[in-house]
Design a protein around this motif. Structure first.
Motif, PDB file in Angstrom:
ATOM      1  N   TYR A   1     -37.653 -41.811  12.782  1.00  0.00           N
ATOM      2  CA  TYR A   1     -39.006 -42.252  13.158  1.00  0.00           C
ATOM      3  C   TYR A   1     -39.201 -42.210  14.667  1.00  0.00           C
ATOM      4  O   TYR A   1     -39.904 -43.035  15.251  1.00  0.00           O
ATOM      5  N   GLY A   2     -38.551 -41.260  15.319  1.00  0.00           N
ATOM      6  CA  GLY A   2     -38.741 -41.057  16.749  1.00  0.00           C
ATOM      7  C   GLY A   2     -38.157 -42.158  17.607  1.00  0.00           C
ATOM      8  O   GLY A   2     -38.413 -42.209  18.806  1.00  0.00           O
TER       9      GLY A   2
ATOM     10  N   ALA B   1     -39.154 -44.929  17.761  1.00  0.00           N
ATOM     11  CA  ALA B   1     -40.240 -45.795  18.220  1.00  0.00           C
ATOM     12  C   ALA B   1     -39.822 -47.243  18.008  1.00  0.00           C
ATOM     13  O   ALA B   1     -39.118 -47.558  17.041  1.00  0.00           O
ATOM     14  N   LEU B   2     -40.204 -48.115  18.903  1.00  0.00           N
ATOM     15  CA  LEU B   2     -39.907 -49.549  18.818  1.00  0.00           C
ATOM     16  C   LEU B   2     -38.414 -49.830  18.896  1.00  0.00           C
ATOM     17  O   LEU B   2     -37.949 -50.848  18.387  1.00  0.00           O
TER      18      LEU B   2
ATOM     19  N   ARG C   1     -36.763 -48.900  12.899  1.00  0.00           N
ATOM     20  CA  ARG C   1     -37.653 -48.691  11.746  1.00  0.00           C
ATOM     21  C   ARG C   1     -36.872 -48.379  10.480  1.00  0.00           C
ATOM     22  O   ARG C   1     -37.168 -48.924   9.423  1.00  0.00           O
TER      23      ARG C   1
END
Lengths: 934, 262
Positions: free
Chosen positions: B60-61, B63-64, B69
């Motif tokens: 999921y890249g 991200a966060l 994730r």
């Protein structure tokens, strides 16, 4: 309800990075910088649900602290920065998805970054830090203090198609229309369009005009490279020659057709060139440029540059397996006073570009293995970003013929207003106001969506689910769908296109260059299977319409007509240009080379164009896919420069490996662009041969980055460079398989140095025989291949020591026998290390080998009739240094024959001894790795 | 001998799954790469596999925060199945992003559900970095299946931006030292002057990311779940190694993993 969630990691290294860079932009009072990630969450969620989001997703209990429902108390001067509404924001998207995982109601998220700047800072300091280090106005909004959340996309759908009357417009009015709509069309072209619609007795629709501008843009149709050109060339000796050129592109293709080697699979016809790898697999290669976007928003520009070239490789049904990048920047230490208004500092451009390349390539799981970085004043306002991609596909697996009745299917990312006018924007020069006009042309990529495309296309190809494929690049759908349907006809409905947010007009949907999209032609019977595949891999798929037999491009939005153009006019209606070109080679000039001592050699090693680029290269993954045989940096300390990359593609059998190299020498082109082309080709080949590549199976790509071709001197040097390419292709037996031109690299009327990048793709027959520049051992002989030349024009030494030389080295006339001999020696496992002589000449090359191996070396410098200094620093083509075991001396001598001479040995002491000139190995290491001359 | 089936889950953004599969095959296992969507729909079942390998990449890249994730998906969708696999003694290995996922899911060092005291965060240098490192397989590590190669040395690349292992406090660090440290970074032995690898002692670049106590990988209390930041799957063949000392292949790690699945 909107809730703000602030998350801070006290030792976030990004804060330290800002502090470290502040003095470089003239702010010395910044003592600290705390970075906070800000999330605005909008939705019908309870405090408990927000707490769950924090605990489960947002806040790392080990390193983070957080403030929920309020704002972190200010610790210093506060600046908050956010992406412009509507820009790709993966953090926001993933937080929305995470809420769904947790069973929360749907939320909308926007994110921001907050900086608390510590120290006795003036208002001017805060402004400088903000503009130079924290925010980029092209893609971001910012404020001092708290930035309110701004959610995009409240607008209603806007199904408006405007008519643009042309019938009564004067020439001036036509040109003004072209300029105001960023069409980048000239008067002849505007008149052709005017005439077409006059004959059809109707006004063009906005989307029709835009479609023609995209399809006829320099970027898409290569007007200059197809033009008829008359050249007046004055040689260095004053001889004047007139010549007529019936298409530069045609000339490059003709020499490929003439050579037509059996291993050539496809050249110039598709998104990438294709050559044979072995009986089972082919290799695809493409190099693109992304210069204009990278000048304005370096991270996003380079990011989408990688994304674009990787899609070119996907667009020939190949699985991407590696990336390359060659970068040209202004000097990193450029004084602010010399920075033109509206231009980002070269250091910032470099950091952004490198970050953008790493981010995209790393996240795609592709090794970035070969490249170069050049610094020159000429690139300050127009940096060059060459991005390359390599792919692999089973032989014969790439379908290229859409059938009548096939569905027009789009895969991947959603369409937004981002990236409109990229093709036409890149077909014009820039000035200080460029940002205001074309900010929409710049975007940030989403590599994870592209990764999904890679997975899906490979599987769809193997299951034979499509008849044709092309990537959505410049011009978006208008260009990709328009091209695919050229021979048949096509009809699509834009009302089904998934949008990032509502409110786009039909022409914007049709023109948007939103990233990460591929269009394929799918037989109706296979559509279900394709949709199931996309579903499993989280890739969005949309059926836009059908291929027809009408030879017309028909676009509707529901029932509203948007475009209805005959394919013939769209693709063949552009008037062919006739252009004038003039070039004068630099006349020769007497120069006196300085006496060279150790300090001169150290200065060359520390020159930014020679010194180690490890700081950049290690930000790229060069190991992923497990196929890297020769890496960018080699030797026991992994800090010696390699000549080329060798890769064994995962999943292939046998011992064959691919080799990638490049050649680039713009300094030569200032004096003689014809020689530049031949010398760049030589550099690419000798790099390739130095790691074990076979000189008899090399394919090359051309990338021309030039100034405004409507100015006759720019066009003159371009034509001379193309002449050099065609001549070189014949001399080296190397076909061009693909290419790219990026013209109009000018700022306020100043052009970049005409810059030709030659990228070479070859094979190493047995990966166990691949070598690098570091493998030599104490007692090995050092061999020298080739001959010096006295000419120093375009050399690094001429620049560094201010010699002003104009006379450039003679290209080789019959290079192959020499390279075949070197290759035979390497393939016979007789060579322990090899390195080519290029920037800085023999002195730098030998020092680099010694640094790579951490071994002392001693040679007697061969002179070939030139003076002692010139022998050390000249950059004549065709020269290599080899090391070989002393026991193999006879065998090496027999294979190299007249091409090689034994000039010294690996001593194992602490010195690089070049005859009487002795450099301490430790000093050489320091100069090369740290750029420090002690 | 039979080839134990090894599950290699793939989420959007996962990479190095193909190399992980190659390593498993060379080590005598039978790899299956399955998308998380297939696990969720039940087309592929965790229970049908003898071992699980979470590969590298950018799920999921990232991200966060790296791996966060996918960690959430493991916790919300597969917690029970993973607990069952662990209690059955099925080996689980997370590499790079897979390691980040296991840590952020609370499986390493575990137990899941407690407040985490260990994390993987931004490299001390503040950027993504790719380079070869030398690792010790810690003799005191309690992992049973890893025991087969305890005390050996491996060489392989790192390629990560968030690989610094950090702990909440001294007690958390101490807990790791009680048999949970599986791999440590060593100062490279490539130099002619220092043939024998020695402790990196926190010094960059031998310890490439600033991890506490040079820790490159850990295991859980039960010893079945192991994770590490470096990529032994990129050094399972001799030619993959850059010039330098012989040996240090990552293949024995995968052989131990597959043997543990038998």
């Amino acid at each position: 309800m909107t809730v703000r969630i602030d998350v801070t990691a006290p030792d976030d290294p990004r804060g330290a990075h800002v502090v470290a860079n502040a003095p470089l932009v003239g702010v010395t009072a910044l003592t600290g910088c705390r970075v906070t990630r800000v999330h605005h969450v909008d939705g019908d969620v309870s405090a408990e649900q927000i707490a769950a989001l924090c605990e489960q997703v947002l806040v790392d209990p080990v390193v983070d602290s957080s403030v929920v429902g309020g704002v972190t108390p200010a610790e210093g001067r506060v600046v908050e920065v956010a992406l412009m509404p509507g820009a790709t924001d993966p953090d926001a998207r993933e937080l929305e998805r995470a809420a769904r995982n947790l069973g929360l109601p749907d939320i909308r998220v926007v994110t921001a970054r907050r900086y608390d700047l510590l120290g006795e800072l003036s208002d001017a300091d805060v402004a400088t830090v903000t503009h130079r280090l924290l925010a980029n106005d092209t893609i971001e909004i910012w404020t001092e203090g708290e930035l309110p959340a701004e959610f995009a996309g409240a607008a209603e759908a806007d199904v408006r198609v405007d008519l643009v009357p042309l019938e009564d417009l004067s020439d001036d009015e036509l040109l003004r229309l072209s300029h105001d709509r960023v069409l980048s069309l000239d008067l002849t072209e505007m008149r052709a369009i005017q005439a077409h619609f006059a004959a059809e007795r109707r006004h063009p629709r906005d989307a029709e005009l835009e479609t023609l501008a995209q399809t006829w843009s320099e970027h898409c149709v290569h007007k200059t490279f197809r033009a008829k050109i008359d050249l007046t060339h004055t040689a260095a000796d004053g001889t004047v020659t007139y010549s007529h050129h019936d298409g530069l592109l045609q000339a490059l293709r003709a020499v490929t057709d003439e050579l037509d080697p059996p291993w050539l699979r496809s050249a110039f016809v598709d998104d990438a060139g294709i050559v044979a790898f072995d009986d089972e697999f082919d290799i695809a290669f493409k190099v693109e440029t992304h210069n204009h976007p990278s000048a304005l928003e370096p991270f996003g520009g380079a990011n989408t540059g990688v994304g674009g070239v990787v899609r070119d490789v996907i667009g020939v049904s190949a699985r991407p397996i590696a990336c390359t990048d060659v970068l040209c920047f202004g000097p990193a230490d450029l004084p602010d006073a010399r920075l033109p208004a509206g231009v980002l500092h070269p250091r910032r451009i470099r950091d952004g570009v490198v970050g953008g390349i790493g981010d995209y390539g790393n996240k795609l799981g592709l090794p970035t293995v070969n490249g170069a970085v050049l610094y020159d004043d000429g690139y300050t306002a127009n940096p060059l970003v060459y991005c390359g991609a390599l792919g692999i596909l089973p032989h014969g697996s790439h379908p290229t013929e859409p059938q009548v009745g096939d569905r027009v299917v789009s895969l991947g990312g959603r369409v937004g207003r981002d990236g409109i006018h990229g093709a036409t924007f890149s077909s014009a020069g820039m000035d200080a106001s460029t940002v205001d006009h074309v900010g929409s042309a710049v975007q940030i990529g989403d590599p994870i969506t592209e990764k999904g495309l890679i997975e899906v296309i490979e599987r769809a190809r193997d299951a034979r689910l499509y008849h044709a494929i092309t990537d959505c690049g410049a011009g978006g759908f208008s260009s990709s769908i328009g091209e695919m349907g050229e021979d048949l006809g096509v009809e699509v409905d834009l009302s089904v296109v998934p949008l990032k947010y509502p409110g786009l007009q039909p022409w914007e949907i049709w023109l948007s260059e939103a990233q990460e999209r591929i269009v394929i032609a799918v037989p109706s019977a296979k559509l279900g299977e394709l949709e199931a595949l996309c579903d499993a891999w989280d890739v969005e798929v949309t059926d836009l319409g059908t291929f027809t037999d009408t030879k017309r491009l028909v676009v509707r939005y529901g029932a509203t007509p948007v475009v209805d153009l005959p394919m013939g006019f769209l693709h063949e209606g552009i008037p062919r240009r006739e252009m004038q070109a003039v070039w004068v080679d630099s006349p020769p000039k007497e120069i006196v080379p300085p006496a060279i001592d150790a300090s001169h050699i150290l200065r060359l090693l520390a020159h930014p164009n020679v010194a180690s680029k490890e700081d950049i290269v290690r930000r790229y993954d060069h190991e992923v896919r497990g196929g890297t045989v020769v890496r960018p940096y080699v030797g026991p300390e992994a800090d010696g420069p390699a000549d080329a990359a060798v890769l064994k593609p995962l999943g292939t059998s046998g011992t064959k490996a691919v080799v990638l190299s490049n050649g680039i020498c713009p300094a030569v082109g200032r004096h003689d662009p014809f020689a530049m082309a031949l010398l760049a080709m030589d550099e690419a080949v000798r790099n390739l041969v130095a790691v074990g590549g076979d000189p008899d199976q090399v394919a090359v790509l051309d990338n021309f980055c030039w100034g405004d071709p409507t100015k006759s001197d720019r066009l003159g040097s371009l034509v001379r460079a193309v002449q050099g390419c065609t001549e070189g292709a014949r001399r080296y037996g190397m076909p061009f398989i693909s290419g790219k031109d990026s013209l109009f690299n000018e700022f306020d009327g100043e052009a970049i140095p005409g810059t030709l990048l030659i990228s070479a793709l070859g094979l190493v027959p047995d990966l166990h025989c691949a070598i690098d520049s570091a493998g030599m051992a104490v007692g090995d002989d050092i061999w020298f291949v080739g001959r010096h030349q006295a000419a120093l024009g375009g050399s690094l030494a001429s620049e560094e020591f201010g010699l002003g030389a104009t006379d450039v080295p003679e290209p080789l006339v019959d290079p192959l026998p020499r390279y075949r001999a070197v290759h035979a020696a390497i393939a016979s496992d007789l060579v322990t290390a090899a390195h080519d002589c290029s920037d800085g000449g023999l002195a730098v090359a030998l020092s680099e080998m010694a640094i790579a191996a951490r071994q002392g070396v001693a040679i007697e410098v061969p002179t070939d009739g030139v003076d002692a200094a010139t022998a050390l620093i000249n950059e004549a083509p065709g020269r290599l240094l080899l090391s070989a075991r002393a026991a193999d001396r006879e065998a090496v001598s027999a294979i190299l024959g007249e091409h090689g001479r034994r000039i010294g040995a690996v001593t194992g002491d602490g010195f690089v001894s070049l005859g009487a000139v002795v450099v301490l190995l430790d000093d050489a290491v320091l100069a090369f790795t740290k750029g420090v001359v002690s | 001998m039979s080839r134990p089936p090894v599950l290699i889950p793939h989420a959007s953004g996962t990479n190095r799954d193909d190399e992980a599969a190659q390593a498993i095959r060379l080590a005598g296992g039978e790899p299956t790469i399955a998308h998380v969507n297939e696990l969720r729909s039940g087309t592929v079942r965790i229970a049908d596999y003898a071992a699980i390998l979470l590969p590298g990449g950018f799920s999921y890249g990232d991200a966060l925060g790296a791996g966060g994730r996918l960690a959430l998906e493991l916790r919300t969708w597969f917690a029970e199945e993973l607990a069952t696999a662990a209690s059955a003694g099925k080996p689980m290995l997370g590499i790079c992003n897979g390691f980040q996922v296991l840590v952020k899911a609370g499986l390493l060092p575990g137990p899941m559900g407690e407040t985490r005291s260990v994390t993987l965060t931004e490299n001390a240098e503040g950027r993504f970095e790719c380079r070869w490192v030398t690792l010790s397989v810690e003799p005191a590590c309690r992992s049973g299946w890893l025991g087969a190669i305890a005390g050996t040395t491996m060489r392989c690349p790192i390629a990560h931006g968030e690989g610094r292992l950090a702990v909440a406090d001294g007690a958390s660090a101490e807990r790791l030292e009680n048999g949970l440290v599986a791999f440590r970074y060593l100062a490279d032995g490539a130099r002619p002057t220092s043939r024998k690898p020695v402790a990196a002692a926190g010094a960059y670049p031998a310890n490439p990311n600033g991890s506490v106590n040079d820790i490159a990988g850990i295991c859980d209390e039960g010893g079945t779940i192991v994770g590490l930041m470096p990529h032994p799957e990129d050094h399972v063949l001799d030619w993959q190694r850059p010039s330098g000392p012989e040996g240090g292949l990552g293949l024995p790690l995968f052989e131990a993993f597959v043997a543990g699945a038998r």
